[in-house]
Design a protein around this motif. Structure first.
Motif, mmCIF file in Angstrom:
data_model
loop_
_atom_site.group_PDB
_atom_site.id
_atom_site.type_symbol
_atom_site.label_atom_id
_atom_site.label_comp_id
_atom_site.label_asym_id
_atom_site.label_seq_id
_atom_site.Cartn_x
_atom_site.Cartn_y
_atom_site.Cartn_z
ATOM 1 N N GLY A 1 1.248 13.431 -8.762
ATOM 2 C CA GLY A 1 1.264 14.685 -8.053
ATOM 3 C C GLY A 1 1.943 15.697 -9.097
ATOM 4 O O GLY A 1 1.432 16.887 -9.465
ATOM 5 N N PRO A 2 3.117 15.651 -9.579
ATOM 6 C CA PRO A 2 3.853 16.544 -10.684
ATOM 7 C C PRO A 2 2.927 16.847 -11.922
ATOM 8 O O PRO A 2 2.849 18.012 -12.352
ATOM 9 C CB PRO A 2 5.315 16.038 -10.995
ATOM 10 C CG PRO A 2 5.414 15.021 -9.917
ATOM 11 C CD PRO A 2 4.029 14.352 -9.419
ATOM 12 N N SER A 3 2.219 15.684 -12.557
ATOM 13 C CA SER A 3 1.395 15.987 -13.531
ATOM 14 C C SER A 3 0.309 16.705 -13.317
ATOM 15 O O SER A 3 -0.119 17.534 -14.040
ATOM 16 C CB SER A 3 0.926 14.468 -13.967
ATOM 17 O OG SER A 3 1.750 13.456 -14.312
ATOM 18 N N LEU A 4 -0.438 16.693 -12.147
ATOM 19 C CA LEU A 4 -1.342 17.537 -11.833
ATOM 20 C C LEU A 4 -0.925 18.991 -11.724
ATOM 21 O O LEU A 4 -1.740 19.804 -12.084
ATOM 22 C CB LEU A 4 -2.231 17.176 -10.573
ATOM 23 C CG LEU A 4 -3.110 16.018 -10.882
ATOM 24 C CD1 LEU A 4 -3.590 15.414 -9.302
ATOM 25 C CD2 LEU A 4 -4.284 16.022 -11.623
ATOM 26 N N VAL A 5 0.224 18.961 -11.070
ATOM 27 C CA VAL A 5 0.610 20.491 -10.851
ATOM 28 C C VAL A 5 1.030 21.299 -12.215
ATOM 29 O O VAL A 5 0.672 22.402 -12.294
ATOM 30 C CB VAL A 5 1.818 20.231 -9.880
ATOM 31 C CG1 VAL A 5 2.731 21.930 -9.861
ATOM 32 C CG2 VAL A 5 1.527 20.067 -8.311
ATOM 33 N N LEU A 6 1.664 20.315 -12.965
ATOM 34 C CA LEU A 6 1.941 20.948 -14.178
ATOM 35 C C LEU A 6 0.887 21.342 -15.244
ATOM 36 O O LEU A 6 0.586 22.127 -15.942
ATOM 37 C CB LEU A 6 2.963 20.150 -14.987
ATOM 38 C CG LEU A 6 4.344 20.162 -14.064
ATOM 39 C CD1 LEU A 6 5.144 19.210 -15.013
ATOM 40 C CD2 LEU A 6 5.017 21.658 -14.217
ATOM 41 N N SER A 7 0.060 20.383 -15.344
ATOM 42 C CA SER A 7 -1.299 20.393 -16.120
ATOM 43 C C SER A 7 -2.379 21.618 -15.423
ATOM 44 O O SER A 7 -3.253 22.126 -16.226
ATOM 45 C CB SER A 7 -2.035 18.998 -16.486
ATOM 46 O OG SER A 7 -2.711 18.643 -15.209
ATOM 47 N N ALA A 8 -2.246 21.837 -14.150
ATOM 48 C CA ALA A 8 -3.181 22.620 -13.747
ATOM 49 C C ALA A 8 -2.874 24.122 -14.449
ATOM 50 O O ALA A 8 -3.845 24.899 -14.601
ATOM 51 C CB ALA A 8 -2.988 22.864 -12.258
ATOM 52 N N GLY A 9 -1.783 24.483 -14.787
ATOM 53 C CA GLY A 9 -1.242 25.693 -15.388
ATOM 54 C C GLY A 9 -1.977 25.776 -16.798
ATOM 55 O O GLY A 9 -2.033 26.784 -17.515
ATOM 56 N N MET A 10 -2.062 24.548 -17.376
ATOM 57 C CA MET A 10 -2.447 24.768 -18.743
ATOM 58 C C MET A 10 -4.134 24.442 -18.981
ATOM 59 O O MET A 10 -4.262 24.814 -19.929
ATOM 60 C CB MET A 10 -1.766 23.502 -19.418
ATOM 61 C CG MET A 10 -0.230 23.642 -19.473
ATOM 62 S SD MET A 10 0.506 22.375 -20.461
ATOM 63 C CE MET A 10 -0.044 20.993 -19.851
ATOM 64 N N HIS A 11 -4.863 24.377 -18.156
ATOM 65 C CA HIS A 11 -6.151 24.150 -18.119
ATOM 66 C C HIS A 11 -6.560 25.557 -18.219
ATOM 67 O O HIS A 11 -6.244 26.480 -17.348
ATOM 68 C CB HIS A 11 -6.568 23.478 -16.921
ATOM 69 C CG HIS A 11 -8.329 23.368 -16.781
ATOM 70 N ND1 HIS A 11 -8.723 22.503 -17.633
ATOM 71 C CD2 HIS A 11 -9.349 24.027 -16.139
ATOM 72 C CE1 HIS A 11 -10.157 22.440 -17.384
ATOM 73 N NE2 HIS A 11 -10.354 23.384 -16.742
ATOM 74 N N MET B 1 0.914 -1.253 0.249
ATOM 75 C CA MET B 1 -0.041 0.053 0.215
ATOM 76 C C MET B 1 0.896 1.057 -0.122
ATOM 77 O O MET B 1 0.615 2.317 -0.586
ATOM 78 C CB MET B 1 -0.799 0.131 1.294
ATOM 79 C CG MET B 1 -1.647 1.257 1.347
ATOM 80 S SD MET B 1 -2.716 1.333 2.779
ATOM 81 C CE MET B 1 -1.710 1.763 3.981
ATOM 82 N N LEU B 2 1.857 1.164 0.705
ATOM 83 C CA LEU B 2 2.702 2.423 0.886
ATOM 84 C C LEU B 2 3.462 2.780 -0.387
ATOM 85 O O LEU B 2 3.798 3.708 -0.869
ATOM 86 C CB LEU B 2 3.923 2.206 2.058
ATOM 87 C CG LEU B 2 3.214 2.654 3.451
ATOM 88 C CD1 LEU B 2 4.296 2.219 4.482
ATOM 89 C CD2 LEU B 2 2.853 3.932 3.508
ATOM 90 N N LEU B 3 4.072 1.472 -1.174
ATOM 91 C CA LEU B 3 4.613 1.709 -2.426
ATOM 92 C C LEU B 3 3.782 2.256 -3.519
ATOM 93 O O LEU B 3 4.040 2.933 -4.193
ATOM 94 C CB LEU B 3 5.147 0.305 -2.789
ATOM 95 C CG LEU B 3 5.997 0.234 -4.040
ATOM 96 C CD1 LEU B 3 7.198 0.998 -3.585
ATOM 97 C CD2 LEU B 3 6.464 -1.114 -4.339
ATOM 98 N N GLY B 4 2.420 1.634 -3.457
ATOM 99 C CA GLY B 4 1.482 2.328 -4.521
ATOM 100 C C GLY B 4 1.376 3.799 -4.063
ATOM 101 O O GLY B 4 1.120 4.564 -5.159
ATOM 102 N N LEU B 5 1.249 4.156 -2.841
ATOM 103 C CA LEU B 5 0.755 5.479 -2.689
ATOM 104 C C LEU B 5 1.814 6.647 -2.915
ATOM 105 O O LEU B 5 2.125 7.455 -3.619
ATOM 106 C CB LEU B 5 0.463 5.823 -0.938
ATOM 107 C CG LEU B 5 -0.760 5.218 -0.719
ATOM 108 C CD1 LEU B 5 -0.862 5.298 0.890
ATOM 109 C CD2 LEU B 5 -1.876 6.044 -1.359
ATOM 110 N N ALA B 6 3.220 5.769 -2.800
ATOM 111 C CA ALA B 6 4.544 6.589 -3.074
ATOM 112 C C ALA B 6 4.591 6.817 -4.470
ATOM 113 O O ALA B 6 4.782 7.889 -5.109
ATOM 114 C CB ALA B 6 5.779 5.999 -2.543
ATOM 115 N N ALA B 7 4.177 5.798 -5.246
ATOM 116 C CA ALA B 7 4.216 5.884 -6.856
ATOM 117 C C ALA B 7 3.067 6.759 -7.137
ATOM 118 O O ALA B 7 3.436 7.589 -8.341
ATOM 119 C CB ALA B 7 3.886 4.352 -7.303
#
Length: 165
Positions: free
Chosen positions: A130-140, A118-124
């Motif tokens: 995480g970075p995908s959402l942060v970067l794509s938020a600026g393009m929405h 479970m921890l390995l899945g959460l870390a992945a």
């Protein structure tokens, strides 16, 4: 990281594929990008609205969904907050994963294996999403769902040779 400002006017960046070049280990796509309508149009006041556009290069008809400025800003903010929360969750999951991974477990202890999984899945999830959402938020920008309008008037999800920019 503010990205593109969301105003009360929108412009659809419609790309029409001009050519595709295949080289060894690389494919290059050339696009003809049109900004429709010229000067922009007012956004809907609430919710979202379907608008029709015609590609100036190939004359095909498309529909595009345009969101209100408030809705687009809210979606951008939610994406940014979720992305940062997933990145911050790494501060807890990675040390716990290292700590639990360094312990010896008794044979047949399924709960320890489940916890590490479970921890390995959460870390992945935190590292990838995480970075995908942060970067794509600026393009929405609230302009999405490009659909081809067939001769019968029905909309197709498959839009070959076109995309939104």
């Amino acid at each position: 990281m503010a990205g593109f400002p969301i105003t009360d006017r929108y412009v659809v960046g419609l790309g029409c594929r001009v050519s595709v070049e295949h080289k060894t280990g690389m494919t290059k796509v050339n696009w003809s990008i049109s900004h429709l309508p010229e000067g922009g149009s007012p956004r809907p006041t609430g919710g979202s609205e379907e608008i029709g556009v015609i590609c100036p290069r190939c004359r095909r008809s498309f529909s595009v969904r345009v969101e209100s400025a408030a809705r687009a800003r809210a979606k951008r903010q939610v994406q940014r907050v979720l992305g940062w929360l997933l990145l911050l969750s790494l501060l807890a999951t990675v040390p716990m994963l290292i700590h639990l991974g360094g312990q010896t477990v008794e044979e047949g202890d399924d709960q320890a294996v489940g916890n590490i999984g479970m921890l390995l899945g959460l870390a992945a999830l935190g590292v990838i999403v995480g970075p995908s959402l942060v970067l794509s938020a600026g393009m929405h920008d609230g302009v999405n769902k490009l659909r081809f309008i067939r001769n019968t008037g029905r909309k197709s999800v498959w839009v070959q040779g076109h995309r939104l920019f």
